[in-house]
Design a protein around this motif. Structure first.
Motif, PDB file in Angstrom:
ATOM      1  N   GLY A   1       0.759  -1.138  -0.031  1.00  0.00           N
ATOM      2  CA  GLY A   1      -0.028  -0.058  -0.044  1.00  0.00           C
ATOM      3  C   GLY A   1       0.640   1.168  -0.064  1.00  0.00           C
ATOM      4  O   GLY A   1       0.662   2.178  -0.786  1.00  0.00           O
ATOM      5  N   SER A   2       1.907   1.261   0.780  1.00  0.00           N
ATOM      6  CA  SER A   2       2.805   2.647   0.922  1.00  0.00           C
ATOM      7  C   SER A   2       3.263   2.905  -0.525  1.00  0.00           C
ATOM      8  O   SER A   2       3.024   3.872  -0.819  1.00  0.00           O
ATOM      9  CB  SER A   2       4.093   2.038   1.900  1.00  0.00           C
ATOM     10  OG  SER A   2       3.647   1.761   2.993  1.00  0.00           O
TER      11      SER A   2
ATOM     12  N   THR B   1      -6.769   2.126   8.970  1.00  0.00           N
ATOM     13  CA  THR B   1      -6.089   1.252   9.867  1.00  0.00           C
ATOM     14  C   THR B   1      -6.427   1.178  11.403  1.00  0.00           C
ATOM     15  O   THR B   1      -6.700   0.130  11.910  1.00  0.00           O
ATOM     16  CB  THR B   1      -4.362   1.442   9.776  1.00  0.00           C
ATOM     17  OG1 THR B   1      -4.155   1.896   8.419  1.00  0.00           O
ATOM     18  CG2 THR B   1      -3.615   0.300  10.048  1.00  0.00           C
TER      19      THR B   1
ATOM     20  N   ASP C   1      -7.375   5.286  -0.382  1.00  0.00           N
ATOM     21  CA  ASP C   1      -6.686   4.291   0.217  1.00  0.00           C
ATOM     22  C   ASP C   1      -7.569   3.073   0.626  1.00  0.00           C
ATOM     23  O   ASP C   1      -7.987   3.378   1.741  1.00  0.00           O
ATOM     24  CB  ASP C   1      -5.747   4.698   1.229  1.00  0.00           C
ATOM     25  CG  ASP C   1      -4.970   3.836   1.715  1.00  0.00           C
ATOM     26  OD1 ASP C   1      -4.940   2.731   1.255  1.00  0.00           O
ATOM     27  OD2 ASP C   1      -4.364   4.136   3.029  1.00  0.00           O
TER      28      ASP C   1
ATOM     29  N   ASP D   1      -4.493  -3.727  -1.033  1.00  0.00           N
ATOM     30  CA  ASP D   1      -3.413  -4.670  -0.681  1.00  0.00           C
ATOM     31  C   ASP D   1      -3.814  -6.235  -0.703  1.00  0.00           C
ATOM     32  O   ASP D   1      -4.261  -6.618   0.296  1.00  0.00           O
ATOM     33  CB  ASP D   1      -2.833  -4.389   0.769  1.00  0.00           C
ATOM     34  CG  ASP D   1      -1.543  -3.379   0.512  1.00  0.00           C
ATOM     35  OD1 ASP D   1      -1.065  -3.173  -0.435  1.00  0.00           O
ATOM     36  OD2 ASP D   1      -1.155  -3.139   1.866  1.00  0.00           O
TER      37      ASP D   1
ATOM     38  N   HIS E   1      -1.744  -8.428   0.020  1.00  0.00           N
ATOM     39  CA  HIS E   1      -1.309  -9.045   1.026  1.00  0.00           C
ATOM     40  C   HIS E   1      -1.848  -9.094   2.316  1.00  0.00           C
ATOM     41  O   HIS E   1      -1.565  -9.362   3.706  1.00  0.00           O
ATOM     42  CB  HIS E   1       0.281  -8.664   1.189  1.00  0.00           C
ATOM     43  CG  HIS E   1       0.639  -7.523   1.473  1.00  0.00           C
ATOM     44  ND1 HIS E   1       1.730  -6.878   1.147  1.00  0.00           N
ATOM     45  CD2 HIS E   1       0.062  -6.447   2.099  1.00  0.00           C
ATOM     46  CE1 HIS E   1       2.130  -5.562   1.465  1.00  0.00           C
ATOM     47  NE2 HIS E   1       0.820  -5.524   2.049  1.00  0.00           N
TER      48      HIS E   1
HETATM   49  C1  LIG Z   1      -5.005   1.904   5.203  1.00  0.00           C
HETATM   50  C2  LIG Z   1      -3.702   1.444   4.848  1.00  0.00           C
HETATM   51  N1  LIG Z   1      -2.943   2.062   3.909  1.00  0.00           N
HETATM   52  C3  LIG Z   1      -1.810   1.986   3.754  1.00  0.00           C
HETATM   53  C4  LIG Z   1      -1.078   0.654   4.347  1.00  0.00           C
HETATM   54  C5  LIG Z   1       0.555   0.769   4.071  1.00  0.00           C
HETATM   55  O1  LIG Z   1       0.320  -0.726   3.408  1.00  0.00           O
HETATM   56  P1  LIG Z   1       1.896  -1.363   3.273  1.00  0.00           P
HETATM   57  O2  LIG Z   1       2.318  -2.011   4.781  1.00  0.00           O
HETATM   58  O3  LIG Z   1       1.392  -2.610   2.602  1.00  0.00           O
HETATM   59  O4  LIG Z   1       2.891  -0.680   2.509  1.00  0.00           O
HETATM   60  C6  LIG Z   1      -1.759   0.138   5.504  1.00  0.00           C
HETATM   61  C7  LIG Z   1      -0.752  -0.946   6.198  1.00  0.00           C
HETATM   62  O5  LIG Z   1      -1.406  -1.415   7.175  1.00  0.00           O
HETATM   63  C8  LIG Z   1      -2.906   0.428   5.736  1.00  0.00           C
HETATM   64  O6  LIG Z   1      -3.482  -0.250   6.769  1.00  0.00           O
END
Ligand SMILES: Cc1ncc(COP(=O)(O)O)c(C=O)c1O
Length: 474
Positions: free
Chosen positions: A152-153, A236, A261, A290, A292
């Motif tokens: 996600g990042s 999150t 997101d 994501d 994963h």
């Molecule tokens: C809502 C959300 N955005 C972005 C991310 C970042 O994803 P990643 O850890 O796969 O880079 C997360 C990770 O938990 C998330 O919950």
């Protein structure tokens, strides 16, 4: 080419040995999965003990690969949080499916590459196919294109590059519940702090439409140029979903780019309960999810979908001389032109195998199961007068707190101690967080291996009284 035997390869292993080592790996992984519910959810080592077993000088001489594999499995891989563990509820667990693991192994065994069409047309097609499956399942139009990245990042960073390229530089709006990786990404991309508006979320941890309108008006009045709105489809912290239809309406009316997101929450749109909460997600200009996390893939796998045809290539295409003869023509896609990576593995293979193995039907059921488990946890907490549900079950996440910590004890310390207690006895893994400043315990229940009883037992381990009584009553 002559037929005779080939000279020895300094890195070669004999086929029999390769098979034996490979079969050992399969047995070890399947054994791990078979016994996972009885093993600890998380084990953390100390730097000294781990270094002692895994470190030392670079090995000058060849060693025994079987012994080295055992060391990796017994030491390195034994000291971690296990995403597949049915009582791992921490942050966002990664409950990968065995089909995903098999796909990953196969792709790695073939060193699958999906960079240029010429060099990886098969893995590239697999990637394009799974991206289009995700697009259809999430309801985006067929102009939509995408790319698979590490998570996600990076997917959001990639999206922000595209957004800026399409709508130009300007101010970005997001709520204080937005994942920290996005704010970090904005700064890494050189968005000045004065162009990043972090808005206070409403009482339900959602981006406030009113606050957004006020910020847009104020910025326009001050001569600034609004450009991008970032919305959450499952935060999150609490699983909150921003008001996507309203935000999409504002963005459409004002010519702003809507980035959503959904790294955590978007896959929930596959099932009815999630689809209702995520209405409007299909109106995103760019959408991150994501696999994963909630599509049961081993790390790592993130996906970016971009609605505007050609926008990814407009942002990323490069044409160096040394790639001229590995550049696709017509509808042959060079995935290297859709993101920041040139050499990139065939990330789609595992997800393709997962869909082909389980079908949407079973994946949907697995997601719905996770949503239901959080609702069960909410009911059990609500039944105990000593505890309080702080945020209700939303997309598989529930947060709760003690009404009164033990005498003389800080509320946060008390909750952290209870979480540490279940981690220490190996029974479960969960984390604390804060909701509007209130310390809470948080369960993220997306693992299809988790049973209702796992929820009851974990809550009992935390001291949720109704569960203790229930456990005692069998
Ligand atoms: C809502 C959300 N955005 C972005 C991310 C970042 O994803 P990643 O850890 O796969 O880079 C997360 C990770 O938990 C998330 O919950």
């Amino acid at each position: 080419m002559s037929g005779g035997s080939r000279p020895a390869d300094p890195l070669g292993l004999q086929p029999d040995e390769m098979r034996a080592l490979g079969y050992w790996v399969v047995d070890r992984v399947v054994g791990h999965l078979e016994g996972i519910a009885e093993s600890p959810a998380v084990v953390t080592g100390t730097p000294d003990e781990l270094r002692a077993a895994l470190g030392g000088p670079p090995p000058e001489d060849p060693g025994d690969p079987a012994a080295a594999l055992r060391t990796l499995a017994d030491v390195a891989l034994a000291h971690m949080q296990h995403g597949e563990h049915p009582r791992n509820f921490a942050r966002v667990p990664g409950p990968s499916s065995y089909a995903g693991v098999l796909g990953e192994w196969l792709a790695t065994g073939f060193n699958a590459i999906a960079a240029s069409w010429t060099g990886g047309s098969g893995p590239a097609t697999v990637e394009l196919v799974v991206i289009d499956w995700l697009r259809q399942l999430l309801g985006l139009p067929d102009t939509t294109e995408g790319i698979l990245v590490s998570g996600g990042s990076l997917a959001s960073v990639t999206a922000l590059v595209v957004a800026r390229n399409e709508v130009g530089a300007g101010t970005v709006y997001l709520s204080d519940q937005t994942h920290s990786s996005i704010v970090r990404g904005l700064f890494a991309l050189g968005f000045p702090g004065s162009d990043v508006r972090v808005l206070t979320s409403d009482g339900r941890q959602r981006l406030s439409v009113e606050a957004l309108r006020e910020a847009l008006d104020a910025d326009r009045t001050a001569g600034r140029r609004p450009a991008i709105v970032i919305a959450n489809a499952g935060t999150t912290n609490t699983g909150a979903v921003d008001p996507l239809p309203e935000l999409a309406g504002i963005c459409a009316a004002e010519g702003l780019w809507l980035h959503v997101d959904g790294a955590y929450g978007a896959p929930a749109a596959l099932c009815d309960a999630g689809r209702r909460l995520l209405a409007g997600i299909e109106r995103a200009d760019s959408l991150v999810l994501d696999p994963h996390k909630w599509l049961f893939q081993p790390y790592d796998l993130g996906c970016l979908l971009v609605r505007r045809h050609g926008a990814l290539e407009r942002a990323f295409r490069t044409t160096p001389d040394y790639l001229a003869d590995v550049t696709g023509v017509d509808d042959e896609v060079d995935l290297r032109d859709r993101g920041l990576e040139l050499s990139r593995r065939g990330r789609g293979v595992k997800l393709w195998l997962t869909f082909r193995t389980y079908g949407v039907v079973r994946i949907r059921a697995a997601i719905a199961h996770g949503i239901g488990l959080a609702e069960r946890a909410e009911r059990l907490v609500a039944a105990d007068p000593d505890w309080r549900v702080v945020t209700p079950a939303q997309l598989g996440i529930v947060t709760f707190t003690l009404r009164r910590p033990a005498a003389g004890r800080d509320a946060y310390d008390e909750l952290a101690a209870r979480a540490a207690g279940v981690a220490a006895d190996g029974s479960a893994h969960l984390t604390t967080t804060r909701v509007s400043g209130t310390p809470v315990l948080r369960l993220c229940t997306i693992n299809p291996r988790t049973t209702p009883d796992d929820i009851t037992q974990t809550l009992a381990g935390l001291g949720v009284g109704s569960c203790i009584r229930r456990g005692a009553a069998g």
